[in-house]
Write a protein that holds these residues in place. Structure first.
Motif, PDB file in Angstrom:
ATOM      1  N   ARG A  77       0.833  -1.202   0.000  1.00 17.89           N
ATOM      2  CA  ARG A  77       0.000   0.000   0.000  1.00 17.89           C
ATOM      3  C   ARG A  77       0.865   1.249   0.000  1.00 17.89           C
ATOM      4  NH1 ARG A  77      -2.926  -3.687  -0.534  1.00 17.89           N
ATOM      5  NH2 ARG A  77      -2.177  -3.229  -2.596  1.00 17.89           N
ATOM      6  N   VAL A  78       1.992   1.200   0.755  1.00 12.70           N
ATOM      7  CA  VAL A  78       2.891   2.355   0.745  1.00 12.70           C
ATOM      8  C   VAL A  78       3.433   2.585  -0.664  1.00 12.70           C
ATOM      9  CG1 VAL A  78       5.040   3.302   1.647  1.00 12.70           C
ATOM     10  CG2 VAL A  78       3.506   2.048   3.154  1.00 12.70           C
TER      11      VAL A  78
ATOM     12  N   VAL B 264     -15.281  -4.439  -7.579  1.00 11.41           N
ATOM     13  CA  VAL B 264     -15.168  -2.982  -7.638  1.00 11.41           C
ATOM     14  C   VAL B 264     -15.168  -2.396  -6.238  1.00 11.41           C
ATOM     15  CG1 VAL B 264     -16.267  -0.865  -8.437  1.00 11.41           C
ATOM     16  CG2 VAL B 264     -16.246  -2.880  -9.903  1.00 11.41           C
ATOM     17  N   LEU B 265     -16.077  -2.913  -5.416  1.00 10.64           N
ATOM     18  CA  LEU B 265     -16.185  -2.401  -4.051  1.00 10.64           C
ATOM     19  C   LEU B 265     -14.862  -2.598  -3.310  1.00 10.64           C
ATOM     20  CD1 LEU B 265     -18.333  -1.191  -2.101  1.00 10.64           C
ATOM     21  CD2 LEU B 265     -18.516  -3.489  -1.146  1.00 10.64           C
TER      22      LEU B 265
ATOM     23  N   LEU C  76     -12.402   0.221  -1.784  1.00 15.05           N
ATOM     24  CA  LEU C  76     -12.014   0.238  -0.371  1.00 15.05           C
ATOM     25  C   LEU C  76     -10.493   0.225  -0.220  1.00 15.05           C
ATOM     26  CD1 LEU C  76     -14.644  -2.040   1.367  1.00 15.05           C
ATOM     27  CD2 LEU C  76     -14.407   0.445   1.448  1.00 15.05           C
ATOM     28  N   LEU C  77      -9.822  -0.521  -1.090  1.00 16.42           N
ATOM     29  CA  LEU C  77      -8.356  -0.557  -1.036  1.00 16.42           C
ATOM     30  C   LEU C  77      -7.755   0.794  -1.409  1.00 16.42           C
ATOM     31  CD1 LEU C  77      -7.092  -3.932  -2.524  1.00 16.42           C
ATOM     32  CD2 LEU C  77      -6.596  -2.960  -0.293  1.00 16.42           C
TER      33      LEU C  77
ATOM     34  N   PRO D 137      -7.084   3.677   1.760  1.00 17.20           N
ATOM     35  CA  PRO D 137      -5.819   3.815   2.481  1.00 17.20           C
ATOM     36  C   PRO D 137      -4.673   4.303   1.600  1.00 17.20           C
ATOM     37  CG  PRO D 137      -6.416   1.501   2.253  1.00 17.20           C
ATOM     38  CD  PRO D 137      -7.599   2.302   1.849  1.00 17.20           C
ATOM     39  N   VAL D 138      -4.695   3.894   0.333  1.00 13.18           N
ATOM     40  CA  VAL D 138      -3.622   4.345  -0.567  1.00 13.18           C
ATOM     41  C   VAL D 138      -3.643   5.863  -0.697  1.00 13.18           C
ATOM     42  CG1 VAL D 138      -2.855   4.359  -2.964  1.00 13.18           C
ATOM     43  CG2 VAL D 138      -3.468   2.212  -1.874  1.00 13.18           C
ATOM     44  N   LEU D 139      -4.848   6.410  -0.932  1.00 11.82           N
ATOM     45  CA  LEU D 139      -4.942   7.857  -1.095  1.00 11.82           C
ATOM     46  C   LEU D 139      -4.614   8.568   0.211  1.00 11.82           C
ATOM     47  CD1 LEU D 139      -8.018   8.249  -3.441  1.00 11.82           C
ATOM     48  CD2 LEU D 139      -5.607   8.586  -3.944  1.00 11.82           C
ATOM     49  N   LEU D 140      -5.031   7.982   1.346  1.00 10.69           N
ATOM     50  CA  LEU D 140      -4.696   8.595   2.634  1.00 10.69           C
ATOM     51  C   LEU D 140      -3.181   8.643   2.819  1.00 10.69           C
ATOM     52  CD1 LEU D 140      -7.279   7.380   5.286  1.00 10.69           C
ATOM     53  CD2 LEU D 140      -6.682   9.716   4.648  1.00 10.69           C
ATOM     54  N   LEU D 141      -2.521   7.520   2.481  1.00  8.12           N
ATOM     55  CA  LEU D 141      -1.065   7.487   2.594  1.00  8.12           C
ATOM     56  C   LEU D 141      -0.419   8.535   1.688  1.00  8.12           C
ATOM     57  CD1 LEU D 141      -0.095   3.715   2.764  1.00  8.12           C
ATOM     58  CD2 LEU D 141       0.698   5.527   4.273  1.00  8.12           C
ATOM     59  N   SER D 142      -0.926   8.623   0.451  1.00  2.74           N
ATOM     60  CA  SER D 142      -0.389   9.646  -0.458  1.00  2.74           C
ATOM     61  C   SER D 142      -0.548  11.020   0.163  1.00  2.74           C
ATOM     62  CB  SER D 142      -1.120   9.653  -1.796  1.00  2.74           C
ATOM     63  OG  SER D 142      -1.072   8.419  -2.412  1.00  2.74           O
TER      64      SER D 142
END
Lengths: 302, 316
Positions: A135-136, B5-6, B10-11, B14-19
């Motif tokens: 994910r990172v 898709v769901l 959902l995955l 967290p990716v966008l939050l990390l970015s």
């Protein structure tokens, strides 16, 4: 091939060294047979030699200014002309090869090493560690590479070294993903299972049973990345956040004087760009040759 | 399919939050801040006024509160104002997005229209001179720096044709011809790079597919060459090509940074670079998240398009 391969005596060492021999052979074969491959090897050799012998090869000091001959056209004394403060462009391009190669090699070296460690760990351990790391990596990849590199360089302040660090960071996610994939497929091999069954420790399994499967993709990707790293360094310098004046860097030469005087003195823009293109072309073609020789399956990675 | 898709959506969270954490963090540790840049612009400001300004702009809050505030602004789609110009970010985005969108779309169309036919041609005539030419053209596309190509194109258009692209952006709807004059060259420069990668991929996958049994069957049935190649082979060869095009979107967006700078187009790329240089946190953060969100969404769409291209693919 009609030649007989010499077999090492110790049975245990057969896989690794045999693989090495066949890889060197395959590469040699490809370089001799494919005209583009041979051309790329020649180009790379030329650039490396230029960088090493820059002091001997360049006819003038790349930093020496002679305002009386500013913006001189290409001539016998100055094959690529002179720039706005009378520096010899040919000498500056020769010295610029050092920056490009240095940044490219170090950035790719660091980026590949880090990507390899992460990929090995993720691919071998899987599970939660893998999920988090991936994910990172996704998050880093979601930010456009150039923008990320720009931001990193702005944080660290513009310089050649920091451009190199930024490029290394940008390289990591893609590399780790490729290594991870290779590790996961290598793990399916019976001999890995056997090693686990007889109680080998994890580091030993990773280093002596899995790593050899991963070296080919790593080297291939690294050679392709080298070209890209040179390109990114040039772009960062072009945008003013890479190598700082007066150090001769190809990207910087293009942006500072190349663009300002492009109508009066187009050679200021043409030659540095040509140098970048040839260097990148050399590494791209070499990467292609390596890939075709070693692992045709990797064709779909870029 | 819906489940897939769901799960992907959902995955993506967290990716966008990390970015967002990465961008936020990078902007905060950058030396110098927007206020100092502002001061340079408007002369000297007293210490007290500076403190007040800092408070107005909420730069005095602790980092985690600033971050939370920003995330809330993003979620509610109210990204606030630029620190530097004071203009609402939504206003500047409304001006910049169409420029980049048009540039990227044109580049993409040009790239695909050039790349796919040449890639197919290169594959069907493997190891002939036209194949070599195609491959050299493709690999040069990956090697020529776009800022160099852009500079040369402008220079030689000016020297040889005494033609300079019209300065001062106009929208496609107001003055289509003038707008196209501004966009065609930059789009061609960007498109060449995209075409190069696509062309290589098309060539290698078409080569692979042409060796499959069903293609031999198609030939054996006596079908015309064009139909075999375009109807039978190409569609199945397209999956990796679509992946490559999807992967190139990031490159394309990065390319707009450089090309917009050279061709003086007021798009997202230039806006972001200027914002980074001026330490205009909110603008950088908003732009990067917008781009990251777009990339994540496009990647999902690319993955979903596989099922349409190859009905054997099922999503779990």
């Amino acid at each position: 091939m009609a030649t007989v391969t010499a077999r090492p005596a110790a049975l245990e060492e057969v896989p690794a060294s045999a693989v090495e021999i066949s890889r060197t052979r395959a590469l040699w074969h490809a370089l001799r047979r494919q005209p583009l491959g041979a051309a790329s090897a020649a180009l790379i050799a030329l650039i490396v030699l230029t960088a090493i012998f820059a002091d001997v090869l360049s006819p003038y000091d790349p930093l020496e200014t002679r305002p009386e001959i500013r913006l001189a056209q290409p001539s016998w004394e100055h094959p690529f002309g002179t720039d706005d403060i009378g520096r010899d462009v040919f000498s500056r391009i020769i010295h610029g090869s050092r920056i490009s190669l240095w940044v490219g090699l170090l950035a790719v070296g660091i980026g590949t090493a880090a990507g390899m460690v992460i990929g090995l760990l993720c691919g071998y351990c899987e599970g939660r560690l893998d999920l988090i790391f991936q994910r990172v990596m996704d998050a880093i990849q979601a930010i456009p590479a150039l923008v990320l590199a720009l931001a990193i360089v702005s944080v660290l302040k513009p310089s050649t070294t920091n451009a190199m660090i930024a490029i290394a960071i940008v390289i990591i996610p893609g590399n780790s993903r490729i290594v991870r994939g290779a590790v996961m497929s290598a793990k399916q091999n019976r001999y890995v299972e056997a090693a686990q069954a007889i109680g080998c420790r994890h580091p030993r399994i990773i280093l002596s049973h899995i790593l050899p499967n991963v070296t080919a993709p790593i080297l291939i990707i690294a050679s392709i990345w080298l070209g890209n790293a040179i390109l990114i360094e040039a772009t960062l310098s072009f945008l003013g956040v890479g190598t700082q004046p007066p150090t001769p860097s190809w990207g910087l030469m293009l942006s500072s004087t190349g663009r300002a005087f492009m109508e009066q003195a187009p050679w200021l823009a043409i030659f540095p760009g040509l140098a970048i293109s040839l260097a990148v072309l050399g590494f791209n073609l070499f990467g292609d040759t390596l890939r075709d020789a070693w692992d045709p399956r990797l064709r779909n990675t870029r | 399919m819906y489940k897939y898709v769901l799960r992907r959506v959902l995955l993506a969270v967290p990716v966008l939050l990390l970015s967002s954490v990465i961008v936020f963090g990078l902007m905060r540790v950058m030396p110098g801040d927007a206020l100092v840049a502002l001061m340079g612009e408007s002369g000297n400001i007293g210490e007290r006024e500076l403190a007040k300004l800092r408070k107005d702009l909420r730069l005095d809050l602790p980092y985690h509160e600033q971050y939370a505030l920003w995330v809330w602004q993003m979620v509610t789609l109210r990204p606030g104002d630029s620190l530097f110009t004071g203009e609402p970010i939504t206003t500047s985005l409304k001006k910049a997005i169409p420029v980049t969108l048009e540039l990227a779309a044109l580049a993409m169309i040009l790239g695909i229209v050039i790349a796919v036919p040449i890639g197919v041609l290169s594959a069907t005539r493997q190891d002939t001179p036209s194949d070599y030419v195609g491959r050299v053209v493709a690999v040069s596309g990956l090697s020529l720096p776009d800022f160099w190509l852009g500079t040369l194109v402008i220079t030689f258009a000016a020297i040889w044709f005494h033609w300079i692209p019209p300065i001062g952006y106009v929208s496609l709807w107001d003055a289509p011809w003038r707008n196209l004059q501004q966009f065609l060259l930059p789009a061609a420069v960007l498109g060449y790079r995209l075409a190069a990668a696509t062309m290589r991929m098309t060539r290698s996958t078409v080569l692979e597919v042409l060796r499959e049994d069903y293609v031999r069957t198609a030939w054996a049935k006596g079908l015309e060459g064009r139909i075999v190649v375009y109807k039978h082979a190409l569609k199945n060869a397209l999956i990796p090509v679509v992946t490559i095009i999807g992967g190139q979107l990031g490159v394309l967006l990065a390319g707009t940074v450089v090309v917009e700078t050279i061709f003086a187009l007021p798009g997202m790329g230039r806006l972001t670079v200027e914002a980074i240089l001026f330490r205009d946190y909110p603008v950088v953060q908003t732009n990067v998240m917008l781009v990251a969100g777009t990339l994540v969404t496009l990647n999902l769409l690319v993955d979903l398009s596989y099922a349409w291209l190859d009905p054997r693919i099922r999503y779990r």
